[in-house]
Motif scaffolding. Structure first.
Motif, mmCIF file in Angstrom:
data_model
loop_
_atom_site.group_PDB
_atom_site.id
_atom_site.type_symbol
_atom_site.label_atom_id
_atom_site.label_comp_id
_atom_site.label_asym_id
_atom_site.label_seq_id
_atom_site.Cartn_x
_atom_site.Cartn_y
_atom_site.Cartn_z
ATOM 1 N N ARG A 108 15.615 50.831 11.723
ATOM 2 C CA ARG A 108 16.031 52.127 11.188
ATOM 3 C C ARG A 108 15.890 52.148 9.669
ATOM 4 N NH1 ARG A 108 20.348 51.573 15.393
ATOM 5 N NH2 ARG A 108 19.926 53.179 16.958
ATOM 6 N N TYR A 109 15.413 53.274 9.162
ATOM 7 C CA TYR A 109 15.338 53.532 7.720
ATOM 8 C C TYR A 109 14.516 52.449 6.998
ATOM 9 C CZ TYR A 109 19.233 56.490 9.095
ATOM 10 O OH TYR A 109 20.023 57.408 9.745
ATOM 11 N N VAL A 110 13.390 52.089 7.602
ATOM 12 C CA VAL A 110 12.515 51.079 7.012
ATOM 13 C C VAL A 110 11.165 51.714 6.719
ATOM 14 C CG1 VAL A 110 11.515 48.781 7.274
ATOM 15 C CG2 VAL A 110 13.676 49.315 8.402
ATOM 16 N N SER A 111 10.564 51.345 5.580
ATOM 17 C CA SER A 111 9.222 51.788 5.230
ATOM 18 C C SER A 111 8.347 50.564 5.006
ATOM 19 C CB SER A 111 9.252 52.651 3.963
ATOM 20 O OG SER A 111 7.963 53.137 3.650
ATOM 21 N N GLY A 112 7.072 50.667 5.369
ATOM 22 C CA GLY A 112 6.165 49.545 5.177
ATOM 23 C C GLY A 112 6.432 48.380 6.102
ATOM 24 N N LEU A 113 6.886 48.660 7.325
ATOM 25 C CA LEU A 113 7.214 47.623 8.298
ATOM 26 C C LEU A 113 5.993 47.293 9.152
ATOM 27 C CD1 LEU A 113 9.378 45.939 9.936
ATOM 28 C CD2 LEU A 113 9.637 47.998 11.351
ATOM 29 N N ILE A 114 5.815 46.005 9.439
ATOM 30 C CA ILE A 114 4.806 45.559 10.393
ATOM 31 C C ILE A 114 5.506 44.714 11.452
ATOM 32 C CG2 ILE A 114 2.700 44.230 10.773
ATOM 33 C CD1 ILE A 114 1.936 44.763 7.874
ATOM 34 N N VAL A 115 5.334 45.084 12.718
ATOM 35 C CA VAL A 115 5.860 44.300 13.835
ATOM 36 C C VAL A 115 4.661 43.775 14.619
ATOM 37 C CG1 VAL A 115 7.300 44.292 15.900
ATOM 38 C CG2 VAL A 115 7.933 45.737 13.957
ATOM 39 N N LYS A 116 4.505 42.458 14.678
ATOM 40 C CA LYS A 116 3.350 41.875 15.362
ATOM 41 C C LYS A 116 3.627 40.397 15.641
ATOM 42 C CE LYS A 116 0.763 40.626 11.170
ATOM 43 N NZ LYS A 116 -0.538 40.758 10.459
ATOM 44 N N GLY A 117 2.605 39.685 16.089
ATOM 45 C CA GLY A 117 2.749 38.246 16.227
ATOM 46 C C GLY A 117 2.269 37.651 17.534
ATOM 47 N N GLY A 118 1.949 38.494 18.541
ATOM 48 C CA GLY A 118 1.485 37.959 19.812
ATOM 49 C C GLY A 118 2.584 37.558 20.769
ATOM 50 N N GLY A 119 3.838 37.790 20.402
ATOM 51 C CA GLY A 119 4.963 37.410 21.249
ATOM 52 C C GLY A 119 5.325 38.458 22.282
ATOM 53 N N THR A 120 6.442 38.220 22.974
ATOM 54 C CA THR A 120 6.837 39.040 24.119
ATOM 55 C C THR A 120 8.288 39.484 23.997
ATOM 56 O OG1 THR A 120 5.295 37.827 25.552
ATOM 57 C CG2 THR A 120 7.051 39.076 26.641
ATOM 58 N N LEU A 121 8.536 40.731 24.409
ATOM 59 C CA LEU A 121 9.888 41.264 24.551
ATOM 60 C C LEU A 121 10.162 41.408 26.040
ATOM 61 C CD1 LEU A 121 9.563 44.152 21.933
ATOM 62 C CD2 LEU A 121 10.502 41.881 21.535
ATOM 63 N N ASP A 122 11.128 40.652 26.534
ATOM 64 C CA ASP A 122 11.458 40.678 27.965
ATOM 65 C C ASP A 122 12.785 41.401 28.150
ATOM 66 O OD1 ASP A 122 11.977 40.275 30.619
ATOM 67 O OD2 ASP A 122 11.795 38.094 30.578
ATOM 68 N N GLY A 123 12.708 42.654 28.623
ATOM 69 C CA GLY A 123 13.907 43.467 28.792
ATOM 70 C C GLY A 123 14.756 43.093 29.990
ATOM 71 N N GLN A 124 14.225 42.267 30.891
ATOM 72 C CA GLN A 124 14.932 41.854 32.109
ATOM 73 C C GLN A 124 15.520 43.060 32.856
ATOM 74 O OE1 GLN A 124 16.044 37.614 32.426
ATOM 75 N NE2 GLN A 124 17.284 38.056 30.606
#
Length: 394
Positions: A108-124
């Motif tokens: 929230r309320y972030v500018s210039g953000l990069i989300v990456k890396g090849g990883g995984t989000l497991d919501g189960q």
């Protein structure tokens, strides 16, 4: 004086080069106490690492190494003092004993953000889907979105995977100038409300080169979505790429300038779809383009549905007309196979007929015994040109 000016210029260039050469600073969550055993709650370690990374006056790299990290609900908020990259190399695992909240991980309320890396989000999500009773319970409790972006600007999400979200995989609200590319989002076809990417009240959003297969819309764009481009997405299973549903409140948050191109639908329930509530408040959806689309055994390839109301009370009360104006819509170069006989189904409102709808080069075959694909249109004002199979609609 000339020598002094030259010397000053050289000093300036030297310090500029030094500033450019300063490497980014890494904030490794393990150094903040995170444990990659898949069972320890790492929320506080992650939040402490984010606080320091956000306060750093330079290029910050929030680093999640290989391993399995359990993370409970966490909100990563700005504004930050420098650029921020959230690098997911390992796997983040959602809890299976905490459900009734609207968010798992939020930015929230972030500018210039990069989300990456090849990883995984497991919501189960398997642990929570049976709690979703929204089709029969108007007071149903929310389940958490895997990754939520609120008031985020000039940012990127790329090269990550999200599996088995409890609700939507990504939710984008009040964001501007974001790109999402090379992501893979997946959940079983029968998982409830597991939209791939849900967008509202946002502008200048680009989604490209991604694979999305879920139990709901691959991409959904609701009120306030403007200047959105979806390019090169493979969708299926799921409910297609949808604009809407529109018209339930948000009267002044119009949908404008949506382009969906170069996409492929594989065994999805719908292809490209516009849907509005019936009954509804007044709203407007205009400047919508769907082009260069391939359908592979899609149940409903081309749809406008202005009588959308999935709740049981709709059928008790009877349908009424939608008050959402749909106009300036182009369906162009759409080819492939429909798994149902009605391949083009444009059902617009009696009170607010669709205007300037164009069908250009449509060639859809019916994958069924003995019959050809057909089209149905109602309350549509527009034109058609090029090859039209099925024909006879506008």
């Amino acid at each position: 004086m000339a020598i002094f000016n030259i010397f000053s210029s050289l000093v300036f260039l030297l310090f500029s080069c030094i500033a450019i050469a300063v490497p980014p600073k890494f904030f490794n969550v393990v150094r903040y106490g995170a444990i990659s055993d898949g069972t320890t709650d790492n929320s506080q370690a992650f939040l402490k690492a984010w606080k320091d990374a956000c306060a750093y006056n330079g290029r910050s790299r929030f680093w999640i190494p290989n391993g399995k990290f359990l993370l409970r609900k966490a909100s990563f908020e700005g504004s930050c003092n420098g650029s921020m990259a959230f690098l997911i190399k390992g796997t983040l695992v959602a809890p299976t004993d905490s459900f009734f909240t609207d968010t798992w991980i939020a930015f929230r309320y972030v500018s210039g953000l990069i989300v990456k890396g090849g990883g995984t989000l497991d919501g189960q999500g398997q642990s929570a889907w049976h709690y979703n009773d929204c089709k029969t319970n108007s007071k149903c409790k929310p389940l958490p979105v895997t990754l939520r972006f609120d008031f985020v600007r000039n940012s990127k999400v790329e090269n990550i995977e999200s599996i088995n979200s409890k609700s939507s995989h990504f939710n984008i609200f009040a964001c501007e100038n974001m790109s999402i590319s090379h992501v893979k989002l997946s959940a079983p076809a029968d998982s409830p409300n597991t939209d791939g990417i849900h967008i509202g009240t946002s502008r200048n959003i680009k989604i490209s080169k991604s694979v999305i297969g879920t139990g709901d819309d691959c991409v959904s764009m609701v009120s306030g979505s403007q200047s959105i481009e979806v390019n090169g997405v493979a969708c299926g299973p799921g409910h297609g790429i949808s604009i809407g549903s529109l018209g339930r409140g948000h009267e002044h948050e119009y949908v404008k300038g949506i382009t969906v191109r170069n996409c492929t639908f594989i065994g999805s329930d719908n292809g490209v779809r516009i849907k509005t509530w019936s009954p509804s408040s007044y709203s407007l959806a205009s400047g919508l383009v769907f082009e260069n689309i391939i359908m592979k055994n899609t149940k409903n390839p081309v749809v406008i549905d202005q009588y959308y109301c999935p709740s049981p009370h709709c059928y008790l009360q009877g349908h009424s007309s939608s008050a959402v104006q749909i106009q300036d819509v182009t369906f162009k170069n759409i080819f492939g196979v429909s798994s149902t006989e009605v391949a083009v189904n444009l059902q617009c409102s009696k009170a607010m007929p669709c205007k300037n709808v164009k069908l250009i080069n449509i060639d859809l075959a019916y994958d069924g015994p003995g019959r050809r694909a057909t089209s149905l249109c109602s309350n549509v004002i527009g034109s058609s040109s090029g090859k039209l199979v099925p024909g006879g609609c506008i």
